[in-house]
Design an enzyme around this catalytic site. Structure first.
Site, PDB file in Angstrom:
ATOM      1  N   THR A   1      -1.549   7.523  26.854  1.00 39.66           N
ATOM      2  CA  THR A   1      -2.440   6.501  26.748  1.00 39.66           C
ATOM      3  C   THR A   1      -3.291   6.820  25.545  1.00 39.66           C
ATOM      4  O   THR A   1      -3.066   7.891  24.966  1.00 39.66           O
ATOM      5  CB  THR A   1      -3.390   6.197  27.799  1.00 39.66           C
TER       6      THR A   1
ATOM      7  N   ALA B   1      -4.624  10.587  34.779  1.00 39.37           N
ATOM      8  CA  ALA B   1      -5.332   9.458  35.505  1.00 39.37           C
ATOM      9  C   ALA B   1      -5.869   8.662  34.242  1.00 39.37           C
ATOM     10  O   ALA B   1      -6.118   9.274  32.966  1.00 39.37           O
ATOM     11  CB  ALA B   1      -6.593  10.252  36.172  1.00 39.37           C
TER      12      ALA B   1
ATOM     13  N   LYS C   1     -10.095   7.016  42.241  1.00 43.41           N
ATOM     14  CA  LYS C   1      -9.714   8.486  42.568  1.00 43.41           C
ATOM     15  C   LYS C   1      -9.836   8.620  44.467  1.00 43.41           C
ATOM     16  O   LYS C   1      -8.868   9.625  44.860  1.00 43.41           O
ATOM     17  CB  LYS C   1     -10.475   9.294  41.945  1.00 43.41           C
TER      18      LYS C   1
ATOM     19  N   TYR D   1     -28.073   5.750  28.281  1.00 41.68           N
ATOM     20  CA  TYR D   1     -28.152   4.650  29.428  1.00 41.68           C
ATOM     21  C   TYR D   1     -29.478   4.395  30.053  1.00 41.68           C
ATOM     22  O   TYR D   1     -29.806   5.805  30.742  1.00 41.68           O
ATOM     23  CB  TYR D   1     -26.895   4.698  30.480  1.00 41.68           C
TER      24      TYR D   1
ATOM     25  N   ARG E   1     -25.513   1.649  32.624  1.00 43.88           N
ATOM     26  CA  ARG E   1     -24.293   1.261  33.172  1.00 43.88           C
ATOM     27  C   ARG E   1     -24.358   0.652  34.652  1.00 43.88           C
ATOM     28  O   ARG E   1     -25.191   1.164  35.541  1.00 43.88           O
ATOM     29  CB  ARG E   1     -23.581   2.474  33.185  1.00 43.88           C
ATOM     30  N   PRO E   2     -23.784  -0.249  34.868  1.00 34.82           N
ATOM     31  CA  PRO E   2     -23.635  -0.781  36.083  1.00 34.82           C
ATOM     32  C   PRO E   2     -23.195  -0.040  37.367  1.00 34.82           C
ATOM     33  O   PRO E   2     -22.163   0.719  36.890  1.00 34.82           O
ATOM     34  CB  PRO E   2     -22.678  -2.243  36.065  1.00 34.82           C
TER      35      PRO E   2
ATOM     36  N   ILE F   1       3.874   8.514  35.304  1.00 39.06           N
ATOM     37  CA  ILE F   1       4.086   8.853  36.505  1.00 39.06           C
ATOM     38  C   ILE F   1       4.337   7.593  37.420  1.00 39.06           C
ATOM     39  O   ILE F   1       4.751   7.998  38.492  1.00 39.06           O
ATOM     40  CB  ILE F   1       2.661   9.521  37.004  1.00 39.06           C
TER      41      ILE F   1
ATOM     42  N   THR G   1      -2.420   3.702  37.640  1.00 40.80           N
ATOM     43  CA  THR G   1      -2.249   4.926  37.545  1.00 40.80           C
ATOM     44  C   THR G   1      -2.764   5.743  38.589  1.00 40.80           C
ATOM     45  O   THR G   1      -2.037   6.807  39.154  1.00 40.80           O
ATOM     46  CB  THR G   1      -2.634   5.419  36.277  1.00 40.80           C
TER      47      THR G   1
ATOM     48  N   TYR H   1     -13.395   3.349  39.062  1.00 39.93           N
ATOM     49  CA  TYR H   1     -12.816   4.683  38.666  1.00 39.93           C
ATOM     50  C   TYR H   1     -12.853   5.551  40.129  1.00 39.93           C
ATOM     51  O   TYR H   1     -11.939   5.883  40.348  1.00 39.93           O
ATOM     52  CB  TYR H   1     -13.485   5.414  37.520  1.00 39.93           C
TER      53      TYR H   1
ATOM     54  N   LYS I   1     -16.681  10.413  26.101  1.00 36.46           N
ATOM     55  CA  LYS I   1     -17.568  10.868  27.127  1.00 36.46           C
ATOM     56  C   LYS I   1     -18.925  11.431  26.544  1.00 36.46           C
ATOM     57  O   LYS I   1     -18.838  11.516  25.169  1.00 36.46           O
ATOM     58  CB  LYS I   1     -16.943  12.123  27.780  1.00 36.46           C
TER      59      LYS I   1
ATOM     60  N   THR J   1     -12.256  14.457  41.646  1.00 32.97           N
ATOM     61  CA  THR J   1     -13.448  14.513  40.942  1.00 32.97           C
ATOM     62  C   THR J   1     -14.501  14.239  42.130  1.00 32.97           C
ATOM     63  O   THR J   1     -14.419  13.914  43.158  1.00 32.97           O
ATOM     64  CB  THR J   1     -13.685  13.187  40.016  1.00 32.97           C
ATOM     65  N   ASP J   2     -15.608  14.901  41.713  1.00 30.97           N
ATOM     66  CA  ASP J   2     -16.855  14.767  42.514  1.00 30.97           C
ATOM     67  C   ASP J   2     -17.395  13.260  42.910  1.00 30.97           C
ATOM     68  O   ASP J   2     -18.258  13.189  43.766  1.00 30.97           O
ATOM     69  CB  ASP J   2     -18.116  15.623  42.207  1.00 30.97           C
ATOM     70  N   GLU J   3     -17.235  12.463  41.698  1.00 31.01           N
ATOM     71  CA  GLU J   3     -17.426  11.275  41.805  1.00 31.01           C
ATOM     72  C   GLU J   3     -17.228  10.385  43.146  1.00 31.01           C
ATOM     73  O   GLU J   3     -17.740   9.311  43.608  1.00 31.01           O
ATOM     74  CB  GLU J   3     -16.987  10.308  40.517  1.00 31.01           C
TER      75      GLU J   3
END
Ligand code: NAD
Ligand code: DAU
Length: 349
Positions: A41, A87, A158, A211, A285-286, A64, A104, A154, A193, A129-131
């Site tokens: 990608t 990902a 995950k 932001y 960021r929303p 994948i 994905t 996202y 990023k 991820t910790d998110e």
């Protein structure tokens, strides 16, 4: 200790997957071959793997989502372990177009798990991820038992993949491990990023978009520390276990941008104001998570892993890397890195 033969790494042309491959191939404890399955990608960049030994790194251009291809690779290369980095990884992109994240991150993970389901001798490590734990307030810290409260498409995708790993592992008696890492930084990171975007914008004299009010907090982890933690889990992690990987290094975004500006000015030998004046507050960021922080006691206690990088030294080295690699930057900015099929890399597939 798990015996690591040949590894199937997914997403190995991305930022963290490529760091992992570079580290593992330089580790004398690893004698196998890495099969690197990547769909290429916008985030896939084979320049990230320039210099790795082609005899031990077999690049395969593929998705994948293609279960048959995954199964063929596992069988043909006698894979003992899958390390799943692939990902869609950028929160802002997930807000504008969640569909590929679902495909994905969730369906793709299921395809890999189904391949393992039919080959239960293969160990599966899932990079998460910790998110997935959502947002902390001013207090508190994430641990492996924190509830799942994802806030972005996202993070939700995950979280979905994490649930599949757990369910497939329990239901089909598969050997799985999973890790949740905090924000990574370091060389070769795609400039969408925060840290590479700010560095490159400084170098080009462009605005540094912060932001909201810049008070959001992230826990920064050097990508090589992350790669080493994953290696430790592969070798010693117990099947069925989850490990959180943090940097123990919380920074408010605005403070971090000021530190970056200070370091860029120092390295370029210019006044800090040249760069400080570029800081620009933009629309938030929303659903912007306020704070992430990882406790990290489990991996320290059970696997004796702790982050090693000093953050300011790591940031300085990261800026120096971008300064020393204008060709990498140029190829990303012009899109030339996407012409990989026409280059010598094509011989690797
Ligand atoms: P990245 O976006 O830099 O790289 C992702 C790679 O996956 C790219 O090479 C891309 O081509 C490949 N890919 C995407 N879709 C694919 C598909 N369908 N099939 C095969 N390959 C595909 O991502 P990253 O920052 O290196 O993150 C790697 C993993 O680590 C992700 O799972 C991410 O969720 C997780 N993670 C990232 C961070 C971070 O700070 N970047 C922190 C914690 C966890
Ligand atoms: O916590 C781990 C996660 O870290 C990973 O799972 C994700 O793949 C990775 O992208 C990262 O997510 P973040 O959203 O935290 O990272 P990002 O670099 O996009 O943003 C870091 C912080 O900086 C966040 O609070 C948003 C802010 N930001 C970001 C950009 C790109 C800005 O203020 N300006 C910007 O231009």
């Amino acid at each position: 200790m798990r015996t690591l033969g040949n590894l199937l790494v997914t997403g190995g042309a991305g930022f963290i997957g490529s760091a992992f491959i570079r580290r593992v191939l330089a580790n004398p404890a690893f004698t196998g071959t890495i099969i690197d399955l990547d769909a290429m990608t916008y985030a896939g960049n084979l320049d990230n793997l320039a210099g790795v030994d082609p005899a031990r790194h077999v690049f395969v251009h593929g998705d994948i989502l293609d279960g048959q291809l995954v199964e063929k690779l596992v069988d043909e290369h006698r894979i003992t372990t899958i390390v799943h980095f692939a990902a869609e990884s950028h929160v802002d992109r997930s807000i504008h177009g969640p569909g590929t994240f679902i495909q994905t991150n969730i369906v793709g993970t299921m395809r890999l798990l189904d391949a393992v389901r039919a080959r239960p001798h293969v160990h599966f490590h899932h990079i998460s991820t910790d998110e997935v734990y959502g947002s902390l307030g001013k207090d508190g810290i994430f641990t492996e038992t924190s509830p799942y409260l994802p806030n972005s498409p996202y993070a939700a995708s995950k979280a979905g993949s994490d649930h599949l790993v757990r369910a497939w592992g329990r239901t089909y008696h598969l050997s799985t491990t999973m890790s949740h890492a905090s924000n990574n930084y370091g060389p070769y990171q795609f400039p969408e990023k925060l840290i590479p975007l700010m560095i490159l914008n400084c170098l080009e004299g462009k605005p540094l978009p912060v932001y909201g009010d810049g008070q959001n907090i992230r826990d920064w982890l050097h990508v090589d520390d992350h790669a080493d933690a994953v290696w430790r889990i592969l070798e010693r992690g117990e099947a069925g276990q989850v490990y959180d990987i943090g940097g123990g290094n919380e920074w408010k975004n605005l403070d971090l941008v000021h530190e970056l500006v200070r370091l860029v000015a120092e390295l370029k030998g210019e006044p800090v104001d040249t760069y400080r004046q570029l800081i620009t507050f933009v629309k938030d960021r929303p659903g912007h998570d306020l704070r992430y922080a990882i406790e990290g006691e489990k991996i320290a206690r059970e696997l004796d892993w702790r982050p090693t990088y000093d953050f300011v030294a790591g940031l300085r080295a990261t800026i120096q890397w971008y300064l020393a690699n204008p060709a990498w930057i140029e190829r990303v900015k012009t899109g030339a890195y996407r012409q990989w099929l026409d280059t010598n890399y094509a011989t690797r597939s």
